[in-house]
Design an enzyme around this catalytic site. Structure first.
Site, PDB file in Angstrom:
ATOM      1  N   THR A 214      21.423  42.376  22.019  1.00 29.33           N
ATOM      2  CA  THR A 214      21.986  42.210  20.679  1.00 29.33           C
ATOM      3  C   THR A 214      20.971  41.498  19.795  1.00 29.33           C
ATOM      4  O   THR A 214      20.433  40.459  20.182  1.00 29.33           O
ATOM      5  CB  THR A 214      23.290  41.394  20.725  1.00 29.33           C
ATOM      6  OG1 THR A 214      24.249  42.084  21.536  1.00 29.33           O
ATOM      7  CG2 THR A 214      23.864  41.199  19.330  1.00 29.33           C
TER       8      THR A 214
ATOM      9  N   LEU B 263      23.496  34.990  22.041  1.00 28.15           N
ATOM     10  CA  LEU B 263      23.642  36.424  21.801  1.00 28.15           C
ATOM     11  C   LEU B 263      23.192  37.138  23.067  1.00 28.15           C
ATOM     12  O   LEU B 263      22.276  36.674  23.754  1.00 28.15           O
ATOM     13  CB  LEU B 263      22.767  36.877  20.623  1.00 28.15           C
ATOM     14  CG  LEU B 263      23.124  36.373  19.221  1.00 28.15           C
ATOM     15  CD1 LEU B 263      22.087  36.867  18.215  1.00 28.15           C
ATOM     16  CD2 LEU B 263      24.511  36.830  18.803  1.00 28.15           C
ATOM     17  N   ASP B 264      23.816  38.265  23.366  1.00 24.47           N
ATOM     18  CA  ASP B 264      23.390  39.051  24.523  1.00 24.47           C
ATOM     19  C   ASP B 264      21.943  39.491  24.360  1.00 24.47           C
ATOM     20  O   ASP B 264      21.432  39.613  23.240  1.00 24.47           O
ATOM     21  CB  ASP B 264      24.279  40.292  24.689  1.00 24.47           C
ATOM     22  CG  ASP B 264      25.719  39.939  25.024  1.00 24.47           C
ATOM     23  OD1 ASP B 264      25.951  38.825  25.535  1.00 24.47           O
ATOM     24  OD2 ASP B 264      26.602  40.761  24.754  1.00 24.47           O
ATOM     25  N   LYS B 265      21.300  39.753  25.460  1.00 26.26           N
ATOM     26  CA  LYS B 265      19.892  40.155  25.444  1.00 26.26           C
ATOM     27  C   LYS B 265      19.650  41.334  24.514  1.00 26.26           C
ATOM     28  O   LYS B 265      18.698  41.352  23.727  1.00 26.26           O
ATOM     29  CB  LYS B 265      19.429  40.505  26.858  1.00 26.26           C
ATOM     30  CG  LYS B 265      17.996  41.004  26.941  1.00 26.26           C
ATOM     31  CD  LYS B 265      17.620  41.387  28.361  1.00 26.26           C
ATOM     32  CE  LYS B 265      16.192  41.927  28.423  1.00 26.26           C
ATOM     33  NZ  LYS B 265      15.821  42.335  29.812  1.00 26.26           N
TER      34      LYS B 265
ATOM     35  N   ARG C 211      31.734  43.841  22.644  1.00 27.21           N
ATOM     36  CA  ARG C 211      31.513  45.031  23.475  1.00 27.21           C
ATOM     37  C   ARG C 211      32.749  45.382  24.301  1.00 27.21           C
ATOM     38  O   ARG C 211      33.170  46.547  24.349  1.00 27.21           O
ATOM     39  CB  ARG C 211      30.303  44.803  24.376  1.00 27.21           C
ATOM     40  CG  ARG C 211      29.010  44.590  23.613  1.00 27.21           C
ATOM     41  CD  ARG C 211      27.946  43.927  24.471  1.00 27.21           C
ATOM     42  NE  ARG C 211      27.663  44.708  25.671  1.00 27.21           N
ATOM     43  CZ  ARG C 211      26.936  44.251  26.692  1.00 27.21           C
ATOM     44  NH1 ARG C 211      26.439  43.013  26.654  1.00 27.21           N
ATOM     45  NH2 ARG C 211      26.707  45.021  27.735  1.00 27.21           N
TER      46      ARG C 211
END
Length: 354
Positions: free
Chosen positions: A151, A147-149, A252
């Site tokens: 998120t 997961l993105d930082k 995104r």
């Protein structure tokens, strides 16, 4: 050169006068990469006449250079850190973690001891569980997907190599169902839809991904409108997103590509701060009358007077991995987990609704 030959001395001659230090060292050590030379310089392991020096130093042709470090960097490995974790589920084969926003999943490829590479999910996992799968190496133990930082939400962790490979197969064959909640700018007209656009790395801004280039990796996202919000700060849409693929920044970049950037996502066009203007009750009444009498000379004087309200900002992306469904890697039993929006996103949404 082998590691046993270090430290080693390099003698600069008159022919080398004017050359940059880093370029000279690279030319003298053919088995050492340019990146590794830069690392040695940053670590202070290349000395010029006994002192540390910058890569850009111009040589005079009479210096003595010492190389103190080995030609290859030591293998990087993550270390355990006592960081609290929200463990949703755990058994001998896997764990489901509710990751907070602001936490990297694993360290980058730089020095693992760099403070910027501490505080990651991997650091916390090693402290909590000890042994994890080693399929992805010592910097990413147990990590099946990311997961993105910024998120938050559910992420799957493998505790052993067998489970890791079986889970990876599920992800690759699109057997894992993942559901995200996002708040985007603007009202999405359709109640549901699909974005099927390949994703590539942006040629100009390398931290961004884009759907505008050909030859990218296939990516498919399905969205469903949950709520449309109209507020003094603008119009927004709360959506549920299900992804068939797991590309970098997929949700995104896909939502931004259809003109609806995720709130807080400044990388893909969202404003850093939301400003608002409200109209008092009398001004609203005047606004209605001036629309019907727009041709009158005094219409301009009757325009509503706006009053500023407090600015609103979100220090992260409004994106949360809310639910995941998969099969147990050992028993194939169905597993399903869900977590609601975290308090910061709930509070932000409540302020818009109010």
């Amino acid at each position: 050169m082998s590691e046993q030959e270090y430290p080693t001395d390099l003698q600069v001659t008159a022919e080398d006068a004017g050359r940059r230090l880093d370029q000279f060292v690279v030319s003298q050590l053919p088995d050492v990469s340019r990146v590794r030379v830069q690392q040695l310089l940053e670590e202070g392991k290349i000395l010029v006449d006994g002192a540390q020096a910058k890569a850009s130093l111009r040589l005079r042709g009479i210096e003595r250079i010492e190389v103190l470090g080995p030609p290859q960097a030591p293998p990087l490995r993550a270390t355990a850190e006592d960081i609290p974790l929200d463990v949703v589920y755990e058994d001998d084969d896997l764990a489901i973690i509710n990751k907070p926003a602001g936490m990297l999943v694993h360290a980058g490829t730089g020095n693992a001891e760099d403070p910027r590479n501490s505080g990651t999910l991997v650091n916390a996992l090693l402290h909590r569980f000890g042994a994890l799968s080693e399929v992805n190496g010592e910097l990413r133990p147990g990590i099946v997907h990311r997961l993105d930082k910024d998120t938050s939400g559910l992420i799957v962790v493998a505790k052993n190599d067998v489970s890791h490979r079986r889970l990876s197969t599920q992800f690759a064959s699109r057997e894992v169902n993942k559901r995200y909640i996002a708040l985007v700018h603007g009202h999405i007209k359709q109640d549901s839809g699909t974005v099927a656009a390949s994703i590539s790395r942006d040629n100009v801004r390398r931290t961004r991904m884009t759907t505008k280039l050909t030859g990218g990796r296939e990516a498919v996202s399905h969205y469903k409108v949950l709520e449309r919000v109209t507020s003094p700060y603008g119009r927004f849409t709360l959506v549920e997103v299900k992804i068939e693929t797991g590309r970098t920044h997929q949700i995104r970049v896909h939502l931004s590509s259809i003109g609806h950037a995720v709130v807080g996502d400044t990388l893909y066009g969202a404003p850093a701060t939301l400003s608002a203007q409200t109209l008092d009750r009398e001004a609203r009444g005047n606004a209605i009358s001036t629309r019907t009498e727009a041709k009158k000379a005094d219409a301009r004087r009757e325009r509503p007077v706006a009053t500023e309200t407090k600015a609103l900002s979100l220090k992260r992306n409004f994106l949360h991995a809310a639910a995941i469904e998969l099969k147990h890697p050992r028993t194939s039993a169905p597993l399903a987990f869900a977590r609601p929006l975290p308090p910061d996103l709930q509070e932000f949404l409540a302020r818009l609704r109010a």
